[in-house]
Write a protein that holds these residues in place. Structure first.
Motif, PDB file in Angstrom:
ATOM      1  N   ASP A  23       0.877  -1.173  -0.030  1.00  9.57           N
ATOM      2  CA  ASP A  23      -0.081   0.057   0.016  1.00  9.57           C
ATOM      3  C   ASP A  23       0.892   1.058  -0.114  1.00  9.57           C
ATOM      4  O   ASP A  23       1.793   1.621   1.019  1.00  9.57           O
ATOM      5  CB  ASP A  23      -0.829  -0.062   1.122  1.00  9.57           C
ATOM      6  N   GLU A  25       0.103   4.073   0.755  1.00 10.25           N
ATOM      7  CA  GLU A  25       0.011   5.076   1.935  1.00 10.25           C
ATOM      8  C   GLU A  25       0.627   4.564   3.229  1.00 10.25           C
ATOM      9  O   GLU A  25       0.539   5.366   4.226  1.00 10.25           O
ATOM     10  CB  GLU A  25      -1.878   4.918   2.304  1.00 10.25           C
ATOM     11  N   ARG A  26       1.324   3.555   3.079  1.00  9.03           N
ATOM     12  CA  ARG A  26       2.012   3.131   4.351  1.00  9.03           C
ATOM     13  C   ARG A  26       3.451   3.520   4.167  1.00  9.03           C
ATOM     14  O   ARG A  26       3.909   3.981   3.122  1.00  9.03           O
ATOM     15  CB  ARG A  26       1.876   1.518   4.438  1.00  9.03           C
ATOM     16  N   THR A  28       7.477   3.742   3.522  1.00  8.86           N
ATOM     17  CA  THR A  28       7.931   3.191   2.440  1.00  8.86           C
ATOM     18  C   THR A  28       9.341   2.647   2.861  1.00  8.86           C
ATOM     19  O   THR A  28      10.306   3.463   3.340  1.00  8.86           O
ATOM     20  CB  THR A  28       8.367   4.321   1.250  1.00  8.86           C
ATOM     21  N   HIS A  54       5.012  -0.138   2.497  1.00  9.40           N
ATOM     22  CA  HIS A  54       5.099   0.334   0.882  1.00  9.40           C
ATOM     23  C   HIS A  54       6.560  -0.016   0.444  1.00  9.40           C
ATOM     24  O   HIS A  54       7.496   0.639   0.919  1.00  9.40           O
ATOM     25  CB  HIS A  54       4.820   1.672   0.687  1.00  9.40           C
ATOM     26  N   SER A  93       7.924   8.560  -2.835  1.00  9.86           N
ATOM     27  CA  SER A  93       7.682   8.836  -1.776  1.00  9.86           C
ATOM     28  C   SER A  93       7.842  10.426  -1.646  1.00  9.86           C
ATOM     29  O   SER A  93       8.896  10.783  -0.860  1.00  9.86           O
ATOM     30  CB  SER A  93       8.372   7.985  -0.682  1.00  9.86           C
ATOM     31  N   GLU A  96       7.108  11.985   2.100  1.00  9.30           N
ATOM     32  CA  GLU A  96       7.491  11.183   3.509  1.00  9.30           C
ATOM     33  C   GLU A  96       8.888  10.701   3.369  1.00  9.30           C
ATOM     34  O   GLU A  96       9.139  10.099   2.205  1.00  9.30           O
ATOM     35  CB  GLU A  96       6.452  10.168   3.784  1.00  9.30           C
TER      36      GLU A  96
END
Length: 584
Positions: A23, A25-26, A28, A54, A93, A96
């Motif tokens: 995912d 959104e999780r 990386t 991710h 990413s 983040e």
């Protein structure tokens, strides 16, 4: 890799093949491969991490499906590799920071990523394995050259011998010819035979070309950086160092001063060779996952692991101990818990097993479970093995500790008495080794089996024929298994405790006497063992040490060690002692 999504990132005149799992959104996790690999070296680890994170992998320039720079000379410098890294994290990413994991040259270049100013704030953590910073390596060499001592010179010569391949890769043309010729064809079989890398989809068909291109990683960086190492190569993110103890290419001494460069450092050791992403993916995924999670939760790196004596070795490993409800078994479960292992405490007494598991969690085990089973019951053991594999995973360390005592002459020992002792003391060990050892062998990632024997295994006694026979069989079984499983990376140790203050003395049976006399002898034996007062915690420490050192036979108490020496050098004296009447 199943369910992988691919994209292309263009940077510095090359196109990088990037794969993503999990995912987006999780958090990386970015996996960087080494030499002469491609991103597929990480496939086993990536698939294990993808359900929580991710996961991103990319082929380093000139490797796998990424294109190579033109010309090759000067196209693989650490500065250009850092450009590639920044381009990849900008794509996968942008908002983040990422958690970087590097192996071999993937670790070498990741040390550059985590120590240069332009990536500060973009990296949340770094897990390094089998690849030092060239800057740290350069300072390590200079320190030993400027102030030589016999020990430092020995370290330099030792690492110099391990680095033989580096000199070869600096020769012109020959490495390319070798990789595109016979070496490239034979490399998969070399890895299988020497490194115990399982056969399968690795290495990929691009290996000869990858290895030929990758020689420039060494030529473009090694000499220049070792001669002039950076003085500001300090890590600006928490670092987890995983050191394979059997690495043929790197000395553990290279990391002696690493805390100076990485103040937020967590150390791990793994009994494995160089290619751990392929040989130990389960353990790597567990350690990487725990380290990433702790840093995502804002926990300081050094507070994210246990602090026990062997925490760097057993943190996150799955350990199963039979007879864990009391005595040596409970002490052993606690010792592994202090080292950060996940513990399965097994005992025929459900309440005692649950209590050991509860205390293990309080002591330091990230997870602990209590399981109830009679080790003598083969079907029950089979169900336990299936449950443990399904719900907790494949056991990394198995401690077959459950046992019972029986005293009395041979002629007073009935066939039923013999059956009870052999069922628990021998067959319980056989069931454990066959079921859990079989799972270790099938997984193909090594492990360790510890069988509790006894000093009685090699010290004859007229009062302990059944018990001594069962423990002698355990000792020989352990030796045979050690020979058989060595090629699979599974160690086997036999622990011979001696006189230890546990409750086995109060529960041991005495045959050939009435109930009142049996009770009197139990109390007397317990009192004598209590006066000896050798604690089970010392045996537990010997168990962990035996696994770390892969010791074959470990007599623990002084009397056990003395008897072991006598059995080898003065067996006639032991036989004479065996004829003496035991104290009643």
């Amino acid at each position: 890799m199943k369910d992988a999504r691919e994209r292309w990132v263009r940077t510095g005149g090359v196109e990088l093949c990037v794969a993503e799992l999990g995912d987006p959104e999780r958090p990386t996790v970015l996996l960087v491969h080494g030499y002469p690999d491609s991103k597929e070296v990480w496939s086993e680890v990536a698939e294990r991490l993808a359900d929580r994170f991710h996961v991103v992998l990319y082929d380093v320039r000139g490797h796998g499906r990424s294109t190579a720079p033109r010309p090759l000379r000067g196209g693989f410098t650490l500065e250009k590799l850092t450009d590639d890294f920044v381009a990849v994290i900008d794509a996968v990413s942008p908002d983040e920071p990422v958690h970087v994991v590097g192996h071999d040259w993937g670790s070498v270049q990741s040390w550059e990523f985590v120590t240069v100013k332009r990536t500060e704030g973009r990296i949340a953590s770094f897990t390094s394995m089998s690849g030092p910073s060239l800057d740290h390596f350069g300072h390590w060499i200079k320190k030993r050259v400027s102030r030589p001592t016999p020990r430092k010179v020995g370290q330099l010569l030792g690492q110099g011998a391990k680095s033989w391949y580096v000199y070869m890769l600096h020769t012109p043309v020959l490495p390319e010819l070798a990789w595109r010729g016979p070496l490239g064809k034979r490399w998969p079989r070399i890895l299988q035979r020497v490194e115990k890398v399982p056969a399968g989809d690795y290495p990929t068909p691009s290996l000869p070309q990858d290895a030929a291109h990758g020689a420039w990683l060494y030529r473009d960086n090694i000499r220049a950086r070792l001669r002039r190492p950076r003085a500001d190569a300090y890590a600006h993110a928490p670092v987890q160092l995983i050191t394979p103890s059997g690495d043929a290419f790197l000395s553990e001494r290279l990391y002696d001063d690493l805390e100076l460069w990485a103040p937020q450092l967590v150390r791990r050791t793994l009994p494995a060779k160089h290619w751990v992403p392929r040989t130990r993916p389960d353990q790597l995924a567990a350690w990487i996952g725990a380290f990433v999670t702790s840093n995502e939760d804002g926990m300081p790196a050094k507070d994210s692991v246990a602090t026990g004596r062997y925490a760097d070795r057993f943190g996150g490993q799955l350990v199963l101990v039979t007879g864990a409800g009391s005595g040596i078994g409970r002490a052993t479960a606690f010792a592994f818990a202090e080292a950060g292992a996940r513990v399965v405490a097994v005992d025929r007494d459900a309440e005692s097993a649950a209590r050991t598991a509860e205390m293990s969690r309080l002591i330091g085990a990230p997870e602990a479970w209590g399981e109830t089973v009679d080790v003598a019951d083969e079907q029950a053991m089979e169900k336990l093995a299936e449950k443990v594999a399904r719900e907790y995973g494949v056991v990394d360390v198995l401690v077959n500790n459950a046992g019972i005592g029986l005293s009395g002459s041979f002629l007073d020992t009935s066939s039923e008495d013999w059956k009870k002792v052999l069922d628990v003391n021998l067959w319980g060990v056989i069931h454990g080794c066959r079921l859990f050892g079989g799972q270790m062998a099938e997984r193909g990632q090594g492990g360790h089996i510890v069988n509790t024997a006894s000093a009685a295994a090699y010290q004859p006694s007229k009062a302990l024929p059944a018990y001594s026979t069962s423990k002698a069989a355990v000792l020989m079984l352990s030796e045979c298994l050690r020979a058989e499983l060595a090629g699979r990376g599974i160690g086997v140790s036999a622990i011979c405790p001696g006189f230890v203050n546990t409750n086995i003395t109060s529960t041991s049976r005495f045959v050939g006497v009435d109930a009142a006399e049996e009770q009197r002898r139990q109390k007397r034996t317990s009192r004598l063992y209590g006066l000896r007062n050798y604690p089970p915690e010392k045996v537990a420490d010997a168990v962990l040490r035996a696994v770390v050192r892969n010791q074959a036979v470990v007599p623990v108490t002084p009397e056990a060690r003395g008897a072991h020496l006598m059995s080898r050098f003065t067996p006639r004296a032991l036989r004479a002692i065996a004829r003496l009447e035991p104290p009643l």
